[in-house]
Design a protein around this motif. Sequence first.
Motif, PDB file in Angstrom:
ATOM      1  N   ALA A  75      60.844  48.830  33.585  1.00 36.76           N
ATOM      2  CA  ALA A  75      60.235  48.367  32.231  1.00 36.76           C
ATOM      3  C   ALA A  75      61.547  48.391  31.429  1.00 36.76           C
ATOM      4  O   ALA A  75      62.303  49.238  31.401  1.00 36.76           O
ATOM      5  CB  ALA A  75      59.335  49.314  31.440  1.00 36.76           C
ATOM      6  N   PRO A  76      61.914  47.539  30.478  1.00 32.76           N
ATOM      7  CA  PRO A  76      62.918  47.565  29.624  1.00 32.76           C
ATOM      8  C   PRO A  76      62.818  48.577  28.649  1.00 32.76           C
ATOM      9  O   PRO A  76      62.134  49.186  28.570  1.00 32.76           O
ATOM     10  CB  PRO A  76      62.831  45.942  29.112  1.00 32.76           C
ATOM     11  CG  PRO A  76      62.052  45.304  29.986  1.00 32.76           C
ATOM     12  CD  PRO A  76      60.912  46.267  30.423  1.00 32.76           C
ATOM     13  N   VAL A  77      64.348  48.807  28.209  1.00 34.41           N
ATOM     14  CA  VAL A  77      64.242  50.015  27.310  1.00 34.41           C
ATOM     15  C   VAL A  77      63.462  49.853  26.080  1.00 34.41           C
ATOM     16  O   VAL A  77      62.810  50.749  25.660  1.00 34.41           O
ATOM     17  CB  VAL A  77      65.943  50.344  27.157  1.00 34.41           C
ATOM     18  CG1 VAL A  77      65.829  51.664  25.796  1.00 34.41           C
ATOM     19  CG2 VAL A  77      66.547  50.646  28.230  1.00 34.41           C
ATOM     20  N   GLY A 101      67.157  57.906  27.644  1.00 37.25           N
ATOM     21  CA  GLY A 101      67.321  59.173  28.858  1.00 37.25           C
ATOM     22  C   GLY A 101      66.536  58.763  29.822  1.00 37.25           C
ATOM     23  O   GLY A 101      67.092  59.295  30.873  1.00 37.25           O
ATOM     24  N   ILE A 102      65.606  58.172  30.011  1.00 36.35           N
ATOM     25  CA  ILE A 102      64.787  57.579  30.943  1.00 36.35           C
ATOM     26  C   ILE A 102      65.671  56.719  31.821  1.00 36.35           C
ATOM     27  O   ILE A 102      65.584  56.662  32.828  1.00 36.35           O
ATOM     28  CB  ILE A 102      63.289  57.109  30.550  1.00 36.35           C
ATOM     29  CG1 ILE A 102      62.350  57.965  30.115  1.00 36.35           C
ATOM     30  CG2 ILE A 102      62.771  56.323  31.652  1.00 36.35           C
ATOM     31  CD1 ILE A 102      61.098  57.641  29.217  1.00 36.35           C
ATOM     32  N   GLU A 103      66.319  55.622  30.965  1.00 34.34           N
ATOM     33  CA  GLU A 103      67.098  54.711  31.597  1.00 34.34           C
ATOM     34  C   GLU A 103      68.144  55.392  32.498  1.00 34.34           C
ATOM     35  O   GLU A 103      68.496  55.178  33.736  1.00 34.34           O
ATOM     36  CB  GLU A 103      67.641  53.866  30.523  1.00 34.34           C
ATOM     37  CG  GLU A 103      68.654  52.837  30.795  1.00 34.34           C
ATOM     38  CD  GLU A 103      68.144  51.661  31.587  1.00 34.34           C
ATOM     39  OE1 GLU A 103      69.125  50.677  32.160  1.00 34.34           O
ATOM     40  OE2 GLU A 103      67.038  51.575  32.141  1.00 34.34           O
ATOM     41  N   GLN A 150      58.488  44.351  35.744  1.00 39.80           N
ATOM     42  CA  GLN A 150      59.128  44.758  34.186  1.00 39.80           C
ATOM     43  C   GLN A 150      58.083  44.468  33.100  1.00 39.80           C
ATOM     44  O   GLN A 150      58.149  45.386  32.337  1.00 39.80           O
ATOM     45  CB  GLN A 150      60.419  43.894  33.947  1.00 39.80           C
ATOM     46  CG  GLN A 150      61.525  44.223  35.059  1.00 39.80           C
ATOM     47  CD  GLN A 150      62.522  43.300  34.842  1.00 39.80           C
ATOM     48  OE1 GLN A 150      62.779  42.744  33.613  1.00 39.80           O
ATOM     49  NE2 GLN A 150      63.678  43.279  35.607  1.00 39.80           N
ATOM     50  N   ARG A 151      57.121  43.796  33.134  1.00 43.44           N
ATOM     51  CA  ARG A 151      56.026  43.511  31.989  1.00 43.44           C
ATOM     52  C   ARG A 151      54.805  44.083  32.601  1.00 43.44           C
ATOM     53  O   ARG A 151      54.644  44.471  33.467  1.00 43.44           O
ATOM     54  CB  ARG A 151      56.175  42.047  32.108  1.00 43.44           C
ATOM     55  CG  ARG A 151      57.463  41.386  31.448  1.00 43.44           C
ATOM     56  CD  ARG A 151      57.483  39.953  31.077  1.00 43.44           C
ATOM     57  NE  ARG A 151      58.507  39.497  30.526  1.00 43.44           N
ATOM     58  CZ  ARG A 151      58.751  38.067  30.249  1.00 43.44           C
ATOM     59  NH1 ARG A 151      57.806  37.105  30.150  1.00 43.44           N
ATOM     60  NH2 ARG A 151      59.869  37.634  29.989  1.00 43.44           N
ATOM     61  N   VAL A 152      53.858  43.858  31.722  1.00 42.32           N
ATOM     62  CA  VAL A 152      52.718  44.381  31.619  1.00 42.32           C
ATOM     63  C   VAL A 152      51.555  43.186  31.461  1.00 42.32           C
ATOM     64  O   VAL A 152      51.549  42.199  30.846  1.00 42.32           O
ATOM     65  CB  VAL A 152      52.402  45.372  30.655  1.00 42.32           C
ATOM     66  CG1 VAL A 152      51.015  46.122  30.434  1.00 42.32           C
ATOM     67  CG2 VAL A 152      53.481  46.523  30.607  1.00 42.32           C
ATOM     68  N   ASN A 153      50.438  43.378  32.542  1.00 48.24           N
ATOM     69  CA  ASN A 153      49.547  42.715  32.587  1.00 48.24           C
ATOM     70  C   ASN A 153      48.411  43.027  31.766  1.00 48.24           C
ATOM     71  O   ASN A 153      47.576  43.932  32.043  1.00 48.24           O
ATOM     72  CB  ASN A 153      48.631  42.717  34.123  1.00 48.24           C
ATOM     73  CG  ASN A 153      47.666  41.563  34.238  1.00 48.24           C
ATOM     74  OD1 ASN A 153      47.507  40.891  33.108  1.00 48.24           O
ATOM     75  ND2 ASN A 153      47.217  41.687  35.415  1.00 48.24           N
ATOM     76  N   GLY A 194      55.026  39.278  23.288  1.00 49.20           N
ATOM     77  CA  GLY A 194      54.956  38.298  24.285  1.00 49.20           C
ATOM     78  C   GLY A 194      56.307  38.692  25.081  1.00 49.20           C
ATOM     79  O   GLY A 194      56.114  38.309  26.319  1.00 49.20           O
ATOM     80  N   ASN A 195      57.241  39.434  24.741  1.00 45.99           N
ATOM     81  CA  ASN A 195      58.453  39.721  25.525  1.00 45.99           C
ATOM     82  C   ASN A 195      57.972  40.781  26.596  1.00 45.99           C
ATOM     83  O   ASN A 195      58.643  40.772  27.666  1.00 45.99           O
ATOM     84  CB  ASN A 195      59.581  40.203  24.914  1.00 45.99           C
ATOM     85  CG  ASN A 195      60.104  39.496  23.902  1.00 45.99           C
ATOM     86  OD1 ASN A 195      60.035  38.236  24.080  1.00 45.99           O
ATOM     87  ND2 ASN A 195      60.750  39.858  22.714  1.00 45.99           N
ATOM     88  N   HIS A 196      56.857  41.440  26.533  1.00 42.24           N
ATOM     89  CA  HIS A 196      56.569  42.312  27.516  1.00 42.24           C
ATOM     90  C   HIS A 196      55.266  42.173  28.209  1.00 42.24           C
ATOM     91  O   HIS A 196      54.775  43.073  28.934  1.00 42.24           O
ATOM     92  CB  HIS A 196      56.222  43.863  26.519  1.00 42.24           C
ATOM     93  CG  HIS A 196      57.395  44.094  25.931  1.00 42.24           C
ATOM     94  ND1 HIS A 196      58.749  44.006  26.349  1.00 42.24           N
ATOM     95  CD2 HIS A 196      57.771  44.614  24.556  1.00 42.24           C
ATOM     96  CE1 HIS A 196      59.684  44.594  25.698  1.00 42.24           C
ATOM     97  NE2 HIS A 196      59.006  44.985  24.554  1.00 42.24           N
TER      98      HIS A 196
END
Length: 253
Positions: A75-77, A101-103, A150-153, A194-196
């Motif tokens: 997933a993007p930051v 930190g996760i990244e 990377q994105r969510v359904n 929309g980006n996610h």
Amino acid sequence: MMHVVKSEIRLASQLQRAALDSGVADAAIRVALQQTLQANQKQFKSIQSTVVAVFDREVQVDFIPLNGLINLNHAPVDLLTDALKYAAGLPQEQAAAIAQGIELERKKPNTKGEAAKLHAVEDLMRIAGIDYDIYARVIGIFTTDLEDTQRVNPLAAPLAVLNVLAQGKEGLAQQVLQNRLERGDTTDTTQLSGNHVQIASTDFIAARATVSSGDNTAVVRVWRLSLSGDSYGLPWRVLGKVAPFQTNGQPPP
């Protein structure tokens, strides 16, 4: 003494029933998986439910695509930041710092020089700034089972994830959830971030069996699975199992 004995008998009876219901739930998941694969369905885009009979008991089994959760490894930051902000209730600055930190943690090289990634949601406890209170608030919205997603359904997302995609607008998240129950795959998700958002099928699923106990309670069992490959002769691969838990008779949202 009689009171103690009666309490122990009642407790033993409850444990016996819970163990039996858990076995019935596991059997129901296997039967439902068998029926699904016989129908040549290995991809799921939205939550699908079926009822199977096991030992003369009807059990509801839900197939839930795991791409409705947020992928900790890809997933993007900014999506991780939103998750920590709207699901854990953290201030923007703190959420952004933990997301970074996760990244850093997921990109650390392993012995082969490759990105080590996070192997379980519990690995969040290794991230600076995350205590158990924060972890407990976000454990249900993340997954490490997905590969490159990377994105969510939104057709498979639980309410907490929909709230993240709605950027904290709880009314909108509730509206999308209600519309999804009524309209299924034709649900309008254009008001979400929309980006996610990406409506897509996946062969990574959670199979959730709900066994009614007849006293307004139910035992719930959840398996996480991959339908893309076999394992030990089975046409599916078990990624993990959640310990059986009891609800008030309805499966969780």
